[in-house]
Design a protein around this motif. Sequence first.
Motif, PDB file in Angstrom:
ATOM      1  N   PHE A 155     -17.724  90.879 -25.790  1.00 36.16           N
ATOM      2  CA  PHE A 155     -16.313  91.019 -26.087  1.00 36.16           C
ATOM      3  C   PHE A 155     -15.656  91.995 -25.112  1.00 36.16           C
ATOM      4  CE2 PHE A 155     -12.859  93.274 -28.226  1.00 36.16           C
ATOM      5  CZ  PHE A 155     -12.008  92.216 -28.461  1.00 36.16           C
ATOM      6  N   TYR A 156     -16.301  93.125 -24.849  1.00 37.87           N
ATOM      7  CA  TYR A 156     -15.778  94.119 -23.922  1.00 37.87           C
ATOM      8  C   TYR A 156     -15.671  93.532 -22.514  1.00 37.87           C
ATOM      9  CZ  TYR A 156     -15.248  98.362 -21.200  1.00 37.87           C
ATOM     10  OH  TYR A 156     -14.794  99.314 -20.326  1.00 37.87           O
ATOM     11  N   LYS A 157     -16.690  92.785 -22.074  1.00 33.00           N
ATOM     12  CA  LYS A 157     -16.672  92.173 -20.754  1.00 33.00           C
ATOM     13  C   LYS A 157     -15.551  91.142 -20.658  1.00 33.00           C
ATOM     14  CE  LYS A 157     -19.756  90.086 -17.399  1.00 33.00           C
ATOM     15  NZ  LYS A 157     -21.084  89.582 -17.137  1.00 33.00           N
ATOM     16  N   LEU A 158     -15.407  90.295 -21.667  1.00 34.62           N
ATOM     17  CA  LEU A 158     -14.342  89.294 -21.696  1.00 34.62           C
ATOM     18  C   LEU A 158     -12.971  89.964 -21.746  1.00 34.62           C
ATOM     19  CD1 LEU A 158     -13.607  86.292 -21.830  1.00 34.62           C
ATOM     20  CD2 LEU A 158     -13.780  86.457 -24.315  1.00 34.62           C
ATOM     21  N   PHE A 159     -12.856  91.021 -22.527  1.00 34.72           N
ATOM     22  CA  PHE A 159     -11.602  91.763 -22.619  1.00 34.72           C
ATOM     23  C   PHE A 159     -11.255  92.399 -21.272  1.00 34.72           C
ATOM     24  CE2 PHE A 159      -9.288  95.734 -23.472  1.00 34.72           C
ATOM     25  CZ  PHE A 159      -8.162  95.206 -24.083  1.00 34.72           C
ATOM     26  N   SER A 160     -12.214  92.993 -20.597  1.00 32.19           N
ATOM     27  CA  SER A 160     -11.998  93.628 -19.296  1.00 32.19           C
ATOM     28  C   SER A 160     -11.562  92.591 -18.261  1.00 32.19           C
ATOM     29  CB  SER A 160     -13.268  94.327 -18.813  1.00 32.19           C
ATOM     30  OG  SER A 160     -13.627  95.351 -19.697  1.00 32.19           O
ATOM     31  N   ILE A 161     -12.238  91.459 -18.250  1.00 33.59           N
ATOM     32  CA  ILE A 161     -11.867  90.398 -17.305  1.00 33.59           C
ATOM     33  C   ILE A 161     -10.459  89.900 -17.606  1.00 33.59           C
ATOM     34  CG2 ILE A 161     -12.400  88.029 -16.585  1.00 33.59           C
ATOM     35  CD1 ILE A 161     -15.369  88.751 -16.934  1.00 33.59           C
ATOM     36  N   SER A 162     -10.132  89.746 -18.860  1.00 38.19           N
ATOM     37  CA  SER A 162      -8.793  89.281 -19.253  1.00 38.19           C
ATOM     38  C   SER A 162      -7.727  90.283 -18.836  1.00 38.19           C
ATOM     39  CB  SER A 162      -8.723  89.063 -20.763  1.00 38.19           C
ATOM     40  OG  SER A 162      -9.631  88.089 -21.178  1.00 38.19           O
ATOM     41  N   VAL A 163      -8.007  91.552 -19.003  1.00 37.42           N
ATOM     42  CA  VAL A 163      -7.042  92.587 -18.616  1.00 37.42           C
ATOM     43  C   VAL A 163      -6.850  92.576 -17.100  1.00 37.42           C
ATOM     44  CG1 VAL A 163      -6.691  95.083 -18.459  1.00 37.42           C
ATOM     45  CG2 VAL A 163      -7.386  94.057 -20.626  1.00 37.42           C
ATOM     46  N   VAL A 164      -7.929  92.468 -16.336  1.00 37.88           N
ATOM     47  CA  VAL A 164      -7.831  92.435 -14.884  1.00 37.88           C
ATOM     48  C   VAL A 164      -7.030  91.210 -14.448  1.00 37.88           C
ATOM     49  CG1 VAL A 164      -9.172  92.130 -12.756  1.00 37.88           C
ATOM     50  CG2 VAL A 164      -9.907  93.790 -14.471  1.00 37.88           C
ATOM     51  N   ILE A 165      -7.319  90.050 -15.035  1.00 32.49           N
ATOM     52  CA  ILE A 165      -6.578  88.825 -14.703  1.00 32.49           C
ATOM     53  C   ILE A 165      -5.112  88.992 -15.059  1.00 32.49           C
ATOM     54  CG2 ILE A 165      -6.272  86.392 -15.313  1.00 32.49           C
ATOM     55  CD1 ILE A 165      -9.323  86.205 -15.523  1.00 32.49           C
ATOM     56  N   LEU A 166      -4.830  89.560 -16.205  1.00 32.36           N
ATOM     57  CA  LEU A 166      -3.454  89.774 -16.633  1.00 32.36           C
ATOM     58  C   LEU A 166      -2.721  90.730 -15.685  1.00 32.36           C
ATOM     59  CD1 LEU A 166      -1.300  89.189 -18.760  1.00 32.36           C
ATOM     60  CD2 LEU A 166      -2.184  91.114 -20.059  1.00 32.36           C
ATOM     61  N   VAL A 167      -3.377  91.797 -15.277  1.00 32.61           N
ATOM     62  CA  VAL A 167      -2.762  92.757 -14.354  1.00 32.61           C
ATOM     63  C   VAL A 167      -2.505  92.096 -13.004  1.00 32.61           C
ATOM     64  CG1 VAL A 167      -3.197  94.879 -13.051  1.00 32.61           C
ATOM     65  CG2 VAL A 167      -3.649  94.809 -15.504  1.00 32.61           C
ATOM     66  N   VAL A 168      -3.464  91.322 -12.507  1.00 34.67           N
ATOM     67  CA  VAL A 168      -3.276  90.623 -11.238  1.00 34.67           C
ATOM     68  C   VAL A 168      -2.106  89.648 -11.349  1.00 34.67           C
ATOM     69  CG1 VAL A 168      -4.328  88.934  -9.673  1.00 34.67           C
ATOM     70  CG2 VAL A 168      -5.650  90.911 -10.446  1.00 34.67           C
ATOM     71  N   LEU A 169      -2.037  88.913 -12.444  1.00 38.12           N
ATOM     72  CA  LEU A 169      -0.921  87.979 -12.644  1.00 38.12           C
ATOM     73  C   LEU A 169       0.415  88.704 -12.746  1.00 38.12           C
ATOM     74  CD1 LEU A 169      -2.467  85.361 -15.094  1.00 38.12           C
ATOM     75  CD2 LEU A 169      -1.861  85.023 -12.700  1.00 38.12           C
ATOM     76  N   LEU A 170       0.447  89.837 -13.406  1.00 42.19           N
ATOM     77  CA  LEU A 170       1.684  90.606 -13.509  1.00 42.19           C
ATOM     78  C   LEU A 170       2.125  91.136 -12.152  1.00 42.19           C
ATOM     79  CD1 LEU A 170       1.201  92.573 -16.848  1.00 42.19           C
ATOM     80  CD2 LEU A 170       2.895  90.822 -16.359  1.00 42.19           C
ATOM     81  N   ILE A 171       1.173  91.609 -11.358  1.00 46.70           N
ATOM     82  CA  ILE A 171       1.504  92.089 -10.016  1.00 46.70           C
ATOM     83  C   ILE A 171       2.025  90.944  -9.170  1.00 46.70           C
ATOM     84  CG2 ILE A 171       0.527  93.009  -7.873  1.00 46.70           C
ATOM     85  CD1 ILE A 171      -1.323  94.727  -9.653  1.00 46.70           C
ATOM     86  N   TRP A 172       1.350  89.811  -9.229  1.00 49.92           N
ATOM     87  CA  TRP A 172       1.800  88.632  -8.483  1.00 49.92           C
ATOM     88  C   TRP A 172       3.200  88.215  -8.941  1.00 49.92           C
ATOM     89  CZ3 TRP A 172       3.052  83.620  -9.951  1.00 49.92           C
ATOM     90  CH2 TRP A 172       3.266  82.730  -8.898  1.00 49.92           C
ATOM     91  N   TYR A 173       3.443  88.199 -10.263  1.00 52.81           N
ATOM     92  CA  TYR A 173       4.759  87.839 -10.798  1.00 52.81           C
ATOM     93  C   TYR A 173       5.828  88.825 -10.313  1.00 52.81           C
ATOM     94  CZ  TYR A 173       8.507  87.031 -14.127  1.00 52.81           C
ATOM     95  OH  TYR A 173       9.729  86.787 -14.692  1.00 52.81           O
ATOM     96  N   TYR A 174       5.512  90.110 -10.318  1.00 54.81           N
ATOM     97  CA  TYR A 174       6.458  91.120  -9.860  1.00 54.81           C
ATOM     98  C   TYR A 174       6.814  90.904  -8.387  1.00 54.81           C
ATOM     99  CZ  TYR A 174       8.408  95.656  -8.643  1.00 54.81           C
ATOM    100  OH  TYR A 174       9.218  96.647  -8.183  1.00 54.81           O
ATOM    101  N   ILE A 175       5.830  90.660  -7.546  1.00 55.95           N
ATOM    102  CA  ILE A 175       6.071  90.405  -6.118  1.00 55.95           C
ATOM    103  C   ILE A 175       6.915  89.152  -5.952  1.00 55.95           C
ATOM    104  CG2 ILE A 175       4.949  89.771  -3.945  1.00 55.95           C
ATOM    105  CD1 ILE A 175       2.625  91.632  -4.808  1.00 55.95           C
ATOM    106  N   PHE A 176       6.584  88.114  -6.690  1.00 52.32           N
ATOM    107  CA  PHE A 176       7.321  86.856  -6.618  1.00 52.32           C
ATOM    108  C   PHE A 176       8.786  87.047  -7.033  1.00 52.32           C
ATOM    109  CE2 PHE A 176       8.703  82.854  -8.626  1.00 52.32           C
ATOM    110  CZ  PHE A 176       8.556  81.998  -7.543  1.00 52.32           C
ATOM    111  N   VAL A 177       9.017  87.759  -8.105  1.00 54.52           N
ATOM    112  CA  VAL A 177      10.377  88.004  -8.592  1.00 54.52           C
ATOM    113  C   VAL A 177      11.159  88.861  -7.596  1.00 54.52           C
ATOM    114  CG1 VAL A 177      11.697  89.215 -10.377  1.00 54.52           C
ATOM    115  CG2 VAL A 177       9.874  87.651 -11.031  1.00 54.52           C
ATOM    116  N   MET A 178      10.528  89.881  -7.045  1.00 54.42           N
ATOM    117  CA  MET A 178      11.217  90.735  -6.074  1.00 54.42           C
ATOM    118  C   MET A 178      11.598  89.944  -4.822  1.00 54.42           C
ATOM    119  SD  MET A 178      11.721  93.624  -7.376  1.00 54.42           S
ATOM    120  CE  MET A 178      12.232  94.518  -5.946  1.00 54.42           C
TER     121      MET A 178
END
Length: 133
Positions: A7-30
């Motif tokens: 669960f911790y490993k899956l949660f960590s991977i999900s958080v990393v993926i979410l952060v990467v997607l948020l950064i990508w979304y922020y760059i795209f929006v800017m």
Amino acid sequence: MQKSKKFYKLFSISVVILVVLLIWYYIFVMFNSTERAKQAENIKNHPFPVILAASEVNTDIMSLRGQLECLTIVRAPEMLKSVRHNLSNIDAHMQKNLDFIVRYCISKPQDSVALRDQYLVFREELNSVLLFI
């Protein structure tokens, strides 16, 4: 214990993926907002203000012609002084409008540059003629 590690490993991977997607979304929006701002500025400055500046150039050309016609009729010193002053004002106004057209014209920018260059040549020739009058 095994489940919590998974669960911790899956949660960590999900958080990393979410952060990467948020950064990508922020760059795209800017990037897109910057492009939209440039397009809005371009729309604001073209075509209507360019057309208005072109019509003012036409008006200045007619005023220039009128001032030069005055010199064919009367060559009194007061008239020469008045014509030179008026030509100076017309030139300043025309330069401002031609520079605006060159800066914002997007349909045929080479034509606007050619127009300004032709006017500069004409202005130099006119100035050389006015020296002899």
